[in-house]
Enzyme design. Structure first.
Site, mmCIF file in Angstrom:
data_model
loop_
_atom_site.group_PDB
_atom_site.id
_atom_site.type_symbol
_atom_site.label_atom_id
_atom_site.label_comp_id
_atom_site.label_asym_id
_atom_site.label_seq_id
_atom_site.Cartn_x
_atom_site.Cartn_y
_atom_site.Cartn_z
ATOM 1 N N ASP A 97 0.869 -1.185 0.000
ATOM 2 C CA ASP A 97 0.000 0.000 0.000
ATOM 3 C C ASP A 97 0.906 1.236 0.000
ATOM 4 O O ASP A 97 1.710 1.429 0.914
ATOM 5 C CB ASP A 97 -0.885 -0.008 1.259
ATOM 6 N N ASP A 198 -2.771 4.897 -2.398
ATOM 7 C CA ASP A 198 -3.747 5.564 -1.537
ATOM 8 C C ASP A 198 -4.080 6.963 -2.068
ATOM 9 O O ASP A 198 -3.171 7.768 -2.299
ATOM 10 C CB ASP A 198 -3.115 5.678 -0.137
ATOM 11 N N GLU A 240 -6.219 4.348 -5.933
ATOM 12 C CA GLU A 240 -7.500 4.609 -5.258
ATOM 13 C C GLU A 240 -7.918 6.005 -5.681
ATOM 14 O O GLU A 240 -7.258 6.995 -5.343
ATOM 15 C CB GLU A 240 -7.354 4.546 -3.739
ATOM 16 N N HIS A 314 -11.198 -2.087 3.479
ATOM 17 C CA HIS A 314 -11.076 -1.761 4.904
ATOM 18 C C HIS A 314 -11.782 -0.454 5.274
ATOM 19 O O HIS A 314 -11.839 -0.082 6.463
ATOM 20 C CB HIS A 314 -9.599 -1.674 5.265
ATOM 21 N N ASP A 315 -12.295 0.251 4.246
ATOM 22 C CA ASP A 315 -13.024 1.509 4.491
ATOM 23 C C ASP A 315 -14.532 1.343 4.326
ATOM 24 O O ASP A 315 -15.278 2.295 4.597
ATOM 25 C CB ASP A 315 -12.596 2.582 3.469
#
Ligand code: TEU
Ligand code: CA
Length: 540
Positions: A97, A198, A240, A314-315
Protein backbone atom coordinates in the site's frame (compact mmCIF):
# COMPACT_ATOMS: atom_id res chain seq x y z
CA UNK A 1 -0.21 -7.56 -24.03
CA UNK A 2 -1.53 -9.85 -21.29
CA UNK A 3 -0.60 -9.21 -17.65
CA UNK A 4 -0.70 -11.58 -14.67
CA UNK A 5 -2.99 -9.13 -12.86
CA UNK A 6 -5.68 -9.57 -15.52
CA UNK A 7 -6.17 -13.30 -14.93
CA UNK A 8 -6.00 -13.54 -11.16
CA UNK A 9 -7.91 -12.42 -8.07
CA UNK A 10 -6.38 -10.12 -5.44
CA UNK A 11 -7.01 -10.63 -1.69
CA UNK A 12 -6.82 -7.60 0.61
CA UNK A 13 -5.42 -8.10 4.10
CA UNK A 14 -5.87 -5.48 6.86
CA UNK A 15 -2.89 -6.74 8.90
CA UNK A 16 -4.11 -5.37 12.24
CA UNK A 17 -7.16 -7.65 12.09
CA UNK A 18 -6.02 -10.72 10.18
CA UNK A 19 -4.05 -13.01 12.55
CA UNK A 20 -2.19 -12.28 15.77
CA UNK A 21 0.81 -14.57 16.42
CA UNK A 22 2.20 -13.25 19.74
CA UNK A 23 -0.88 -12.71 21.90
CA UNK A 24 -0.80 -8.89 22.00
CA UNK A 25 -4.26 -8.70 20.40
CA UNK A 26 -2.89 -7.09 17.23
CA UNK A 27 -2.50 -8.94 13.92
CA UNK A 28 1.05 -9.22 12.59
CA UNK A 29 3.26 -10.42 9.73
CA UNK A 30 4.05 -13.79 11.27
CA UNK A 31 0.31 -14.30 11.68
CA UNK A 32 -0.18 -13.66 7.96
CA UNK A 33 2.61 -16.12 7.09
CA UNK A 34 0.83 -18.76 9.20
CA UNK A 35 -2.30 -18.35 7.05
CA UNK A 36 -0.71 -18.45 3.58
CA UNK A 37 -1.78 -22.09 3.02
CA UNK A 38 -5.40 -21.01 3.56
CA UNK A 39 -5.01 -18.25 0.96
CA UNK A 40 -3.38 -20.69 -1.45
CA UNK A 41 -6.39 -23.00 -0.95
CA UNK A 42 -8.70 -20.06 -1.80
CA UNK A 43 -6.66 -19.68 -4.99
CA UNK A 44 -5.80 -15.97 -4.96
CA UNK A 45 -2.76 -14.75 -6.90
CA UNK A 46 -1.75 -11.69 -4.91
CA UNK A 47 -2.25 -10.06 -1.52
CA UNK A 48 -2.84 -6.28 -1.26
CA UNK A 49 -1.35 -5.60 2.14
CA UNK A 50 -2.72 -2.49 3.91
CA UNK A 51 0.20 -0.45 5.32
CA UNK A 52 2.71 -2.28 7.51
CA UNK A 53 5.26 0.56 7.78
CA UNK A 54 6.28 2.33 11.00
CA UNK A 55 3.32 4.43 12.17
CA UNK A 56 1.85 5.98 15.34
CA UNK A 57 -1.47 4.49 14.14
CA UNK A 58 -3.54 7.67 14.27
CA UNK A 59 -5.18 6.27 11.14
CA UNK A 60 -4.11 2.63 11.61
CA UNK A 61 -1.00 2.73 9.47
CA UNK A 62 -2.18 5.23 6.84
CA UNK A 63 -0.05 7.76 8.76
CA UNK A 64 3.48 6.63 7.99
CA UNK A 65 6.50 7.76 10.03
CA UNK A 66 9.09 5.59 8.22
CA UNK A 67 8.40 4.05 4.79
CA UNK A 68 11.38 1.71 5.07
CA UNK A 69 10.77 0.24 8.51
CA UNK A 70 8.09 -2.19 9.68
CA UNK A 71 5.51 -1.12 12.29
CA UNK A 72 6.74 -2.46 15.65
CA UNK A 73 3.40 -4.12 16.41
CA UNK A 74 3.53 -6.01 13.08
CA UNK A 75 7.09 -7.37 13.40
CA UNK A 76 10.32 -6.49 11.57
CA UNK A 77 11.89 -6.35 8.11
CA UNK A 78 13.01 -9.98 8.36
CA UNK A 79 9.35 -10.97 8.83
CA UNK A 80 8.49 -8.87 5.77
CA UNK A 81 11.19 -10.51 3.66
CA UNK A 82 9.97 -13.92 4.85
CA UNK A 83 6.36 -13.06 3.96
CA UNK A 84 7.41 -12.08 0.42
CA UNK A 85 9.43 -15.31 0.08
CA UNK A 86 6.81 -17.62 1.60
CA UNK A 87 4.05 -16.09 -0.52
CA UNK A 88 6.21 -16.47 -3.64
CA UNK A 89 6.59 -20.20 -2.90
CA UNK A 90 2.80 -20.37 -3.18
CA UNK A 91 2.63 -18.27 -6.38
CA UNK A 92 1.23 -15.34 -4.41
CA UNK A 93 2.61 -11.83 -4.99
CA UNK A 94 2.65 -9.13 -2.29
CA UNK A 95 1.20 -5.75 -3.38
CA UNK A 96 2.18 -2.99 -0.96
CA UNK A 97 0.00 0.00 0.00
CA UNK A 98 1.66 3.22 -1.20
CA UNK A 99 0.54 6.18 0.92
CA UNK A 100 2.29 9.23 -0.51
CA UNK A 101 -0.39 11.92 -0.48
CA UNK A 102 0.65 12.51 3.13
CA UNK A 103 2.92 11.18 5.88
CA UNK A 104 2.57 11.00 9.65
CA UNK A 105 3.46 14.20 11.50
CA UNK A 106 6.06 11.99 13.23
CA UNK A 107 7.87 11.32 9.95
CA UNK A 108 11.46 12.69 10.04
CA UNK A 109 10.63 14.91 7.06
CA UNK A 110 7.82 16.67 8.96
CA UNK A 111 9.80 16.86 12.20
CA UNK A 112 12.41 18.77 10.18
CA UNK A 113 9.85 20.85 8.27
CA UNK A 114 8.28 22.07 11.51
CA UNK A 115 11.62 23.42 12.72
CA UNK A 116 11.19 26.59 10.71
CA UNK A 117 10.32 28.28 7.42
CA UNK A 118 13.92 28.06 6.19
CA UNK A 119 14.35 24.36 6.95
CA UNK A 120 15.36 22.38 3.81
CA UNK A 121 12.41 20.01 4.34
CA UNK A 122 9.84 22.83 4.85
CA UNK A 123 8.73 22.61 1.25
CA UNK A 124 8.10 18.87 1.43
CA UNK A 125 4.71 19.90 2.90
CA UNK A 126 1.96 22.44 2.17
CA UNK A 127 2.14 25.59 4.30
CA UNK A 128 0.08 28.77 4.02
CA UNK A 129 -0.21 32.08 5.90
CA UNK A 130 -3.41 32.92 7.78
CA UNK A 131 -6.00 35.00 5.94
CA UNK A 132 -7.58 37.67 8.18
CA UNK A 133 -6.26 35.73 11.16
CA UNK A 134 -7.99 32.51 10.09
CA UNK A 135 -7.46 29.33 8.04
CA UNK A 136 -6.27 30.11 4.48
CA UNK A 137 -9.52 28.80 2.95
CA UNK A 138 -12.57 26.60 3.57
CA UNK A 139 -10.96 23.26 2.61
CA UNK A 140 -12.23 20.53 4.91
CA UNK A 141 -10.65 17.31 6.15
CA UNK A 142 -12.24 13.94 5.31
CA UNK A 143 -12.06 13.36 9.03
CA UNK A 144 -14.18 16.42 9.96
CA UNK A 145 -13.17 20.02 10.59
CA UNK A 146 -10.82 22.29 8.68
CA UNK A 147 -8.06 20.80 6.49
CA UNK A 148 -5.69 23.42 7.93
CA UNK A 149 -3.81 23.07 11.24
CA UNK A 150 -2.19 26.12 12.83
CA UNK A 151 1.52 25.83 13.68
CA UNK A 152 2.27 28.22 16.57
CA UNK A 153 6.05 28.22 16.05
CA UNK A 154 5.90 29.60 12.52
CA UNK A 155 2.50 31.30 12.56
CA UNK A 156 1.54 29.34 9.44
CA UNK A 157 -1.02 26.62 8.76
CA UNK A 158 -0.20 23.21 7.25
CA UNK A 159 -2.60 21.23 5.07
CA UNK A 160 -4.06 17.86 6.13
CA UNK A 161 -6.86 16.45 4.00
CA UNK A 162 -7.13 13.66 6.56
CA UNK A 163 -6.19 13.74 10.25
CA UNK A 164 -4.15 16.52 11.85
CA UNK A 165 -1.41 13.90 12.21
CA UNK A 166 -1.38 13.29 8.43
CA UNK A 167 0.19 16.40 6.85
CA UNK A 168 -0.14 16.50 3.05
CA UNK A 169 3.03 16.19 0.99
CA UNK A 170 3.82 18.93 -1.52
CA UNK A 171 4.09 17.13 -4.86
CA UNK A 172 5.08 20.32 -6.68
CA UNK A 173 8.49 19.82 -5.01
CA UNK A 174 10.68 17.70 -7.37
CA UNK A 175 13.01 16.76 -4.51
CA UNK A 176 10.05 15.27 -2.62
CA UNK A 177 8.92 13.36 -5.70
CA UNK A 178 12.40 11.87 -6.17
CA UNK A 179 12.47 10.85 -2.50
CA UNK A 180 9.16 9.01 -3.02
CA UNK A 181 10.47 7.24 -6.13
CA UNK A 182 13.63 6.20 -4.27
CA UNK A 183 11.48 4.64 -1.55
CA UNK A 184 9.33 2.85 -4.15
CA UNK A 185 12.44 1.35 -5.75
CA UNK A 186 13.56 0.11 -2.32
CA UNK A 187 10.37 -1.93 -2.16
CA UNK A 188 10.44 -2.97 -5.84
CA UNK A 189 13.96 -4.31 -5.30
CA UNK A 190 12.53 -6.54 -2.55
CA UNK A 191 10.48 -8.38 -5.15
CA UNK A 192 7.00 -7.07 -4.40
CA UNK A 193 4.20 -7.54 -6.90
CA UNK A 194 3.18 -3.89 -7.10
CA UNK A 195 1.41 -1.04 -5.31
CA UNK A 196 -2.08 0.00 -4.32
CA UNK A 197 -1.88 3.81 -4.34
CA UNK A 198 -3.75 5.56 -1.54
CA UNK A 199 -5.88 8.57 -2.67
CA UNK A 200 -3.50 9.01 -5.60
CA UNK A 201 -5.93 11.41 -7.35
CA UNK A 202 -5.11 13.99 -4.67
CA UNK A 203 -1.38 14.41 -5.40
CA UNK A 204 -2.07 17.04 -8.06
CA UNK A 205 -3.89 19.31 -5.56
CA UNK A 206 -3.73 23.11 -5.73
CA UNK A 207 -4.79 24.02 -2.17
CA UNK A 208 -4.77 27.79 -2.67
CA UNK A 209 -7.45 27.24 -5.31
CA UNK A 210 -9.18 24.62 -3.13
CA UNK A 211 -8.49 22.05 -5.87
CA UNK A 212 -7.89 18.58 -4.38
CA UNK A 213 -8.70 15.69 -6.82
CA UNK A 214 -7.60 15.55 -10.48
CA UNK A 215 -5.25 18.53 -10.44
CA UNK A 216 -3.56 19.47 -13.76
CA UNK A 217 -0.22 17.91 -12.78
CA UNK A 218 -1.70 14.59 -11.60
CA UNK A 219 -1.11 12.61 -14.79
CA UNK A 220 2.33 14.14 -15.50
CA UNK A 221 3.37 13.10 -11.98
CA UNK A 222 2.08 9.55 -12.56
CA UNK A 223 3.96 9.31 -15.87
CA UNK A 224 7.11 10.57 -14.15
CA UNK A 225 6.59 8.01 -11.33
CA UNK A 226 6.01 5.19 -13.85
CA UNK A 227 9.21 6.10 -15.67
CA UNK A 228 11.25 6.34 -12.46
CA UNK A 229 10.08 3.14 -10.78
CA UNK A 230 7.75 0.34 -12.01
CA UNK A 231 7.41 1.29 -15.71
CA UNK A 232 9.71 -1.44 -17.08
CA UNK A 233 8.43 -4.19 -14.75
CA UNK A 234 5.25 -6.27 -14.83
CA UNK A 235 3.85 -5.00 -11.54
CA UNK A 236 0.24 -4.33 -10.53
CA UNK A 237 -0.38 -0.63 -9.85
CA UNK A 238 -3.94 0.19 -8.76
CA UNK A 239 -4.84 3.75 -7.84
CA UNK A 240 -7.50 4.61 -5.26
CA UNK A 241 -9.41 7.37 -7.04
CA UNK A 242 -12.69 8.32 -5.37
CA UNK A 243 -13.42 10.91 -8.06
CA UNK A 244 -12.75 8.73 -11.12
CA UNK A 245 -15.18 8.51 -14.04
CA UNK A 246 -14.83 6.15 -17.01
CA UNK A 247 -13.29 9.02 -18.96
CA UNK A 248 -10.66 9.81 -16.34
CA UNK A 249 -10.10 6.10 -15.68
CA UNK A 250 -8.90 5.79 -19.28
CA UNK A 251 -6.26 8.44 -18.52
CA UNK A 252 -4.95 6.34 -15.61
CA UNK A 253 -5.14 2.89 -17.18
CA UNK A 254 -4.73 3.20 -20.97
CA UNK A 255 -1.54 1.18 -21.49
CA UNK A 256 -0.32 3.67 -24.12
CA UNK A 257 -0.15 6.36 -21.44
CA UNK A 258 2.29 4.48 -19.19
CA UNK A 259 0.61 5.38 -15.91
CA UNK A 260 -1.21 2.66 -13.87
CA UNK A 261 -2.72 -0.80 -14.44
CA UNK A 262 -6.16 0.18 -13.17
CA UNK A 263 -8.02 2.26 -10.58
CA UNK A 264 -10.55 1.65 -7.81
CA UNK A 265 -13.59 3.79 -8.61
CA UNK A 266 -16.35 4.21 -6.02
CA UNK A 267 -19.43 5.28 -7.97
CA UNK A 268 -21.38 2.18 -6.92
CA UNK A 269 -20.20 2.66 -3.34
CA UNK A 270 -21.83 6.09 -3.07
CA UNK A 271 -25.36 5.14 -4.21
CA UNK A 272 -26.71 4.70 -0.67
CA UNK A 273 -25.86 8.24 0.44
CA UNK A 274 -27.61 11.55 -0.29
CA UNK A 275 -26.06 13.00 -3.51
CA UNK A 276 -25.36 16.34 -1.81
CA UNK A 277 -24.54 14.77 1.57
CA UNK A 278 -21.81 12.76 3.24
CA UNK A 279 -21.43 8.97 3.45
CA UNK A 280 -23.33 9.17 6.75
CA UNK A 281 -26.50 10.63 5.17
CA UNK A 282 -28.19 7.36 4.27
CA UNK A 283 -30.63 6.58 1.48
CA UNK A 284 -31.78 3.07 0.44
CA UNK A 285 -29.95 1.50 -2.49
CA UNK A 286 -31.72 1.77 -5.87
CA UNK A 287 -30.64 -1.44 -7.67
CA UNK A 288 -31.54 0.12 -11.01
CA UNK A 289 -28.84 2.74 -10.42
CA UNK A 290 -26.37 0.08 -9.29
CA UNK A 291 -26.89 -1.83 -12.54
CA UNK A 292 -26.48 1.39 -14.57
CA UNK A 293 -23.14 2.06 -12.86
CA UNK A 294 -21.84 -1.47 -13.48
CA UNK A 295 -22.99 -1.44 -17.12
CA UNK A 296 -21.43 2.01 -17.69
CA UNK A 297 -18.04 0.93 -16.37
CA UNK A 298 -18.15 -2.43 -18.16
CA UNK A 299 -18.93 -0.82 -21.53
CA UNK A 300 -17.18 2.58 -21.48
CA UNK A 301 -13.59 1.63 -20.57
CA UNK A 302 -13.33 -0.52 -23.66
CA UNK A 303 -9.75 -1.45 -24.49
CA UNK A 304 -8.49 1.88 -23.17
CA UNK A 305 -8.27 0.64 -19.63
CA UNK A 306 -9.03 -2.11 -17.15
CA UNK A 307 -11.68 -2.39 -14.42
CA UNK A 308 -11.17 -3.30 -10.80
CA UNK A 309 -14.13 -5.20 -9.31
CA UNK A 310 -14.91 -5.06 -5.59
CA UNK A 311 -17.67 -4.88 -2.98
CA UNK A 312 -15.53 -4.50 0.11
CA UNK A 313 -12.34 -3.03 1.54
CA UNK A 314 -11.08 -1.76 4.90
CA UNK A 315 -13.02 1.51 4.49
CA UNK A 316 -16.38 0.03 3.43
CA UNK A 317 -19.13 -1.72 5.40
CA UNK A 318 -19.54 -5.46 4.79
CA UNK A 319 -21.54 -5.91 1.56
CA UNK A 320 -23.76 -8.68 2.90
CA UNK A 321 -24.98 -6.26 5.62
CA UNK A 322 -24.99 -3.20 3.36
CA UNK A 323 -26.84 -4.40 0.23
CA UNK A 324 -27.70 -8.02 1.06
CA UNK A 325 -29.14 -9.75 4.11
CA UNK A 326 -27.15 -10.65 7.19
CA UNK A 327 -29.96 -12.77 8.60
CA UNK A 328 -31.29 -16.10 7.26
CA UNK A 329 -30.53 -15.11 3.65
CA UNK A 330 -26.91 -14.24 4.47
CA UNK A 331 -25.30 -17.13 2.60
CA UNK A 332 -27.36 -16.88 -0.60
CA UNK A 333 -26.93 -13.10 -0.70
CA UNK A 334 -23.16 -13.35 -0.14
CA UNK A 335 -22.91 -15.91 -2.96
CA UNK A 336 -25.08 -13.74 -5.21
CA UNK A 337 -22.70 -10.78 -4.77
CA UNK A 338 -19.73 -13.00 -5.59
CA UNK A 339 -21.35 -14.45 -8.73
CA UNK A 340 -22.63 -11.07 -9.98
CA UNK A 341 -19.16 -9.49 -9.55
CA UNK A 342 -16.72 -12.21 -10.58
CA UNK A 343 -18.20 -12.88 -14.01
CA UNK A 344 -17.75 -9.23 -15.04
CA UNK A 345 -14.69 -8.00 -16.97
CA UNK A 346 -11.83 -6.76 -14.80
CA UNK A 347 -9.73 -7.83 -11.82
CA UNK A 348 -11.77 -8.96 -8.79
CA UNK A 349 -10.63 -8.06 -5.26
CA UNK A 350 -11.70 -10.09 -2.21
CA UNK A 351 -11.46 -8.38 1.18
CA UNK A 352 -10.54 -10.53 4.19
CA UNK A 353 -13.66 -12.23 5.58
CA UNK A 354 -15.77 -11.51 2.49
CA UNK A 355 -15.16 -15.12 1.37
CA UNK A 356 -16.95 -16.43 4.49
CA UNK A 357 -19.71 -13.79 4.53
CA UNK A 358 -18.56 -11.79 7.53
CA UNK A 359 -21.02 -9.07 8.57
CA UNK A 360 -21.09 -5.58 10.10
CA UNK A 361 -20.78 -5.36 13.87
CA UNK A 362 -23.32 -3.07 15.59
CA UNK A 363 -22.00 -0.74 18.31
CA UNK A 364 -24.08 1.04 20.96
CA UNK A 365 -21.59 3.48 22.44
CA UNK A 366 -18.72 5.79 21.43
CA UNK A 367 -16.22 3.79 23.50
CA UNK A 368 -16.78 0.78 21.21
CA UNK A 369 -15.74 2.88 18.21
CA UNK A 370 -12.06 2.88 17.23
CA UNK A 371 -11.84 4.51 13.80
CA UNK A 372 -10.76 8.17 13.75
CA UNK A 373 -13.16 8.95 10.89
CA UNK A 374 -16.18 7.75 12.91
CA UNK A 375 -14.99 9.25 16.20
CA UNK A 376 -14.42 12.68 14.66
CA UNK A 377 -17.78 12.56 12.89
CA UNK A 378 -19.48 11.55 16.17
CA UNK A 379 -18.12 14.65 17.94
CA UNK A 380 -18.78 16.97 15.01
CA UNK A 381 -22.40 15.85 14.58
CA UNK A 382 -23.06 15.79 18.34
CA UNK A 383 -21.87 19.41 18.53
CA UNK A 384 -24.09 20.22 15.54
CA UNK A 385 -27.14 18.92 17.41
CA UNK A 386 -27.63 15.50 15.79
CA UNK A 387 -29.32 12.87 18.01
CA UNK A 388 -26.94 10.19 19.30
CA UNK A 389 -29.21 7.47 17.89
CA UNK A 390 -28.99 9.00 14.41
CA UNK A 391 -25.21 9.30 14.70
CA UNK A 392 -24.91 5.66 15.80
CA UNK A 393 -27.27 4.55 13.03
CA UNK A 394 -24.96 6.17 10.46
CA UNK A 395 -21.84 4.66 12.05
CA UNK A 396 -23.41 1.20 12.25
CA UNK A 397 -24.32 1.45 8.55
CA UNK A 398 -21.14 3.01 7.15
CA UNK A 399 -18.41 3.13 9.80
CA UNK A 400 -15.06 1.65 8.84
CA UNK A 401 -14.76 -0.50 11.99
CA UNK A 402 -17.40 -2.76 10.39
CA UNK A 403 -14.69 -4.02 8.04
CA UNK A 404 -11.97 -4.11 10.69
CA UNK A 405 -13.34 -6.54 13.28
CA UNK A 406 -10.89 -9.45 13.58
CA UNK A 407 -10.91 -12.24 10.98
CA UNK A 408 -13.07 -15.10 12.23
CA UNK A 409 -10.97 -18.30 11.96
CA UNK A 410 -12.79 -20.77 14.23
CA UNK A 411 -15.11 -21.20 17.22
CA UNK A 412 -12.37 -20.85 19.86
CA UNK A 413 -12.01 -17.72 22.03
CA UNK A 414 -11.77 -14.53 19.96
CA UNK A 415 -12.44 -16.61 16.83
CA UNK A 416 -8.85 -17.89 16.87
CA UNK A 417 -7.63 -14.39 15.96
CA UNK A 418 -5.71 -13.88 19.20
CA UNK A 419 -4.98 -15.54 22.54
CA UNK A 420 -4.93 -12.04 24.06
CA UNK A 421 -7.42 -9.18 24.12
CA UNK A 422 -8.25 -8.12 20.55
CA UNK A 423 -7.53 -4.45 19.71
CA UNK A 424 -11.11 -4.25 18.38
CA UNK A 425 -13.95 -6.52 19.58
CA UNK A 426 -14.55 -9.71 17.59
CA UNK A 427 -18.02 -9.92 16.06
CA UNK A 428 -20.04 -12.15 18.46
CA UNK A 429 -21.36 -14.17 15.48
CA UNK A 430 -17.98 -15.88 15.04
CA UNK A 431 -19.24 -19.27 16.40
CA UNK A 432 -21.51 -19.36 13.31
CA UNK A 433 -19.35 -17.48 10.79
CA UNK A 434 -15.75 -18.73 10.69
CA UNK A 435 -13.18 -20.25 8.35
CA UNK A 436 -13.04 -23.63 10.09
CA UNK A 437 -16.76 -24.30 9.66
CA UNK A 438 -16.73 -22.86 6.12
CA UNK A 439 -13.98 -25.29 5.05
CA UNK A 440 -16.00 -28.18 6.51
CA UNK A 441 -19.15 -27.26 4.56
CA UNK A 442 -19.04 -28.01 0.80
CA UNK A 443 -21.96 -25.59 0.31
CA UNK A 444 -20.25 -22.68 2.09
CA UNK A 445 -19.60 -19.22 0.65
CA UNK A 446 -15.88 -20.07 0.73
CA UNK A 447 -16.29 -22.75 -1.93
CA UNK A 448 -18.29 -20.36 -4.13
CA UNK A 449 -15.29 -17.99 -4.06
CA UNK A 450 -12.81 -20.83 -4.55
CA UNK A 451 -14.79 -22.01 -7.61
CA UNK A 452 -15.07 -18.51 -9.12
CA UNK A 453 -11.33 -17.88 -8.65
CA UNK A 454 -10.44 -21.25 -10.19
CA UNK A 455 -12.74 -20.68 -13.19
CA UNK A 456 -11.00 -17.41 -14.03
CA UNK A 457 -7.67 -19.20 -14.39
CA UNK A 458 -8.88 -21.61 -17.05
CA UNK A 459 -11.64 -19.74 -18.91
CA UNK A 460 -10.40 -16.88 -21.15
CA UNK A 461 -14.04 -15.87 -21.70
CA UNK A 462 -14.15 -14.75 -18.05
CA UNK A 463 -11.10 -12.52 -18.54
CA UNK A 464 -11.46 -11.31 -22.14
CA UNK A 465 -15.11 -11.97 -23.11
CA UNK A 466 -17.20 -9.05 -24.36
CA UNK A 467 -19.75 -7.83 -21.79
CA UNK A 468 -23.33 -7.17 -22.89
CA UNK A 469 -26.11 -6.20 -20.51
CA UNK A 470 -29.53 -7.84 -20.82
CA UNK A 471 -32.10 -5.07 -20.44
CA UNK A 472 -35.34 -7.12 -20.57
CA UNK A 473 -35.31 -8.04 -16.88
CA UNK A 474 -36.95 -6.53 -13.77
CA UNK A 475 -35.17 -3.57 -12.11
CA UNK A 476 -33.95 -5.77 -9.25
CA UNK A 477 -32.35 -8.32 -11.58
CA UNK A 478 -28.86 -7.78 -13.03
CA UNK A 479 -28.28 -9.95 -16.11
CA UNK A 480 -25.48 -9.94 -18.66
CA UNK A 481 -23.58 -12.10 -21.11
CA UNK A 482 -19.91 -12.62 -21.81
CA UNK A 483 -18.90 -13.73 -25.32
CA UNK A 484 -15.57 -15.08 -26.50
CA UNK A 485 -14.58 -17.14 -29.57
CA UNK A 486 -18.10 -18.42 -30.22
CA UNK A 487 -18.86 -19.17 -26.57
CA UNK A 488 -21.55 -17.32 -24.63
CA UNK A 489 -22.06 -17.28 -20.89
CA UNK A 490 -25.15 -15.81 -19.25
CA UNK A 491 -25.18 -14.45 -15.69
CA UNK A 492 -28.35 -13.63 -13.75
CA UNK A 493 -28.44 -12.12 -10.24
CA UNK A 494 -31.57 -11.18 -8.28
CA UNK A 495 -30.43 -8.30 -6.02
CA UNK A 496 -33.82 -8.30 -4.30
CA UNK A 497 -34.93 -9.90 -1.05
CA UNK A 498 -38.14 -10.76 -2.91
CA UNK A 499 -38.90 -13.16 -5.76
CA UNK A 500 -38.52 -11.88 -9.31
CA UNK A 501 -39.71 -13.24 -12.65
CA UNK A 502 -37.60 -13.43 -15.79
CA UNK A 503 -38.52 -14.48 -19.32
CA UNK A 504 -35.49 -14.93 -21.54
CA UNK A 505 -36.75 -17.30 -24.25
CA UNK A 506 -33.88 -16.62 -26.64
CA UNK A 507 -31.34 -18.69 -24.74
CA UNK A 508 -30.85 -22.44 -24.42
CA UNK A 509 -28.90 -23.56 -21.35
CA UNK A 510 -26.19 -26.07 -22.27
CA UNK A 511 -24.36 -26.18 -18.94
CA UNK A 512 -24.70 -24.74 -15.43
CA UNK A 513 -21.44 -23.12 -14.31
CA UNK A 514 -22.49 -22.12 -10.78
CA UNK A 515 -25.68 -21.35 -8.83
CA UNK A 516 -26.54 -20.39 -5.24
CA UNK A 517 -29.77 -22.46 -5.10
CA UNK A 518 -28.31 -25.79 -6.23
CA UNK A 519 -31.65 -27.60 -6.40
CA UNK A 520 -33.31 -25.04 -8.69
CA UNK A 521 -33.78 -25.90 -12.35
CA UNK A 522 -32.66 -23.10 -14.65
CA UNK A 523 -35.20 -22.58 -17.42
CA UNK A 524 -34.68 -18.90 -18.38
CA UNK A 525 -37.69 -18.85 -20.73
CA UNK A 526 -40.11 -18.52 -17.85
CA UNK A 527 -38.44 -18.51 -14.45
CA UNK A 528 -39.18 -17.26 -10.97
CA UNK A 529 -36.01 -16.25 -9.15
CA UNK A 530 -35.86 -16.82 -5.41
CA UNK A 531 -34.62 -13.96 -3.19
CA UNK A 532 -30.95 -13.21 -4.04
CA UNK A 533 -30.93 -16.11 -6.53
CA UNK A 534 -27.95 -16.02 -8.89
CA UNK A 535 -26.41 -18.31 -11.45
CA UNK A 536 -24.11 -18.46 -14.46
CA UNK A 537 -24.81 -20.77 -17.39
CA UNK A 538 -23.34 -21.62 -20.78
CA UNK A 539 -25.93 -20.77 -23.42
CA UNK A 540 -26.28 -21.46 -27.10
O1 TEU B 1 -9.08 6.37 1.97
C1 TEU B 1 -9.41 7.54 1.27
C2 TEU B 1 -10.71 8.04 1.69
O2 TEU B 1 -11.12 9.06 1.21
C3 TEU B 1 -11.51 7.26 2.65
O3 TEU B 1 -11.05 7.57 3.96
C4 TEU B 1 -12.96 7.65 2.51
O4 TEU B 1 -13.03 9.04 2.46
C5 TEU B 1 -13.74 7.26 3.71
O5 TEU B 1 -13.21 6.09 4.22
C6 TEU B 1 -15.18 7.07 3.26
O6 TEU B 1 -15.39 5.72 3.03
C7 TEU B 1 -7.69 6.09 2.01
C8 TEU B 1 -7.51 4.84 2.86
O7 TEU B 1 -8.16 3.74 2.22
C9 TEU B 1 -8.11 5.12 4.21
O8 TEU B 1 -8.09 3.96 5.03
C10 TEU B 1 -7.29 6.25 4.84
O9 TEU B 1 -7.90 6.61 6.07
C11 TEU B 1 -7.23 7.48 3.94
O10 TEU B 1 -6.98 7.18 2.58
C12 TEU B 1 -6.08 8.39 4.37
O11 TEU B 1 -4.88 7.71 4.10
CA1 CA C 1 0.52 -9.52 17.37
Amino acid sequence: MQHWWQTTVIYQIYPRSFQDSNGDGIGDLQGIISRLDYLQKLGIGAIWLSPVYQSPNDDNGYDISDYQAIMTEFGNMQDMDRLIAEAKKRDIRIVMDLVVNHTSDEHAWFVEAKKGKDNPKRDYYVWADPVDGHEPNALRSSFSGSAWQFDEASGQYYLHLFSKKQPDLNWTNPELRQAVYQMMNFWIDKGIGGFRMDVIDLIGKIPEQAITGNGPQLHPYLQEMNQATFGDKDLLTVGETWSATPESAKLYSNPDRHELSMVFQFEAMMLDQKPDGEKWDLVPLDVKKLKEVFIKWQTQLGDEGWNSLFWNNHDLPRIVSRFGDDGDLREVSAKMFAIALHFMKGTPYVYQGEEIGMTNHTVTDLDQIEDIESRNMYQERLAAGYAVDDILQSINAKGRDNARTPMQWDESANAGFTTGTPWLAVNPNYPVINVHDALADPESIFYTYQQLIAMRKVNPIMVWGEFSAIEAVPDQVFAYTRQWEGKKWLVVANFGKTEAHIALPGYTVSDVLIQNYPDHAITLADQTLAPFEAFAVVVA
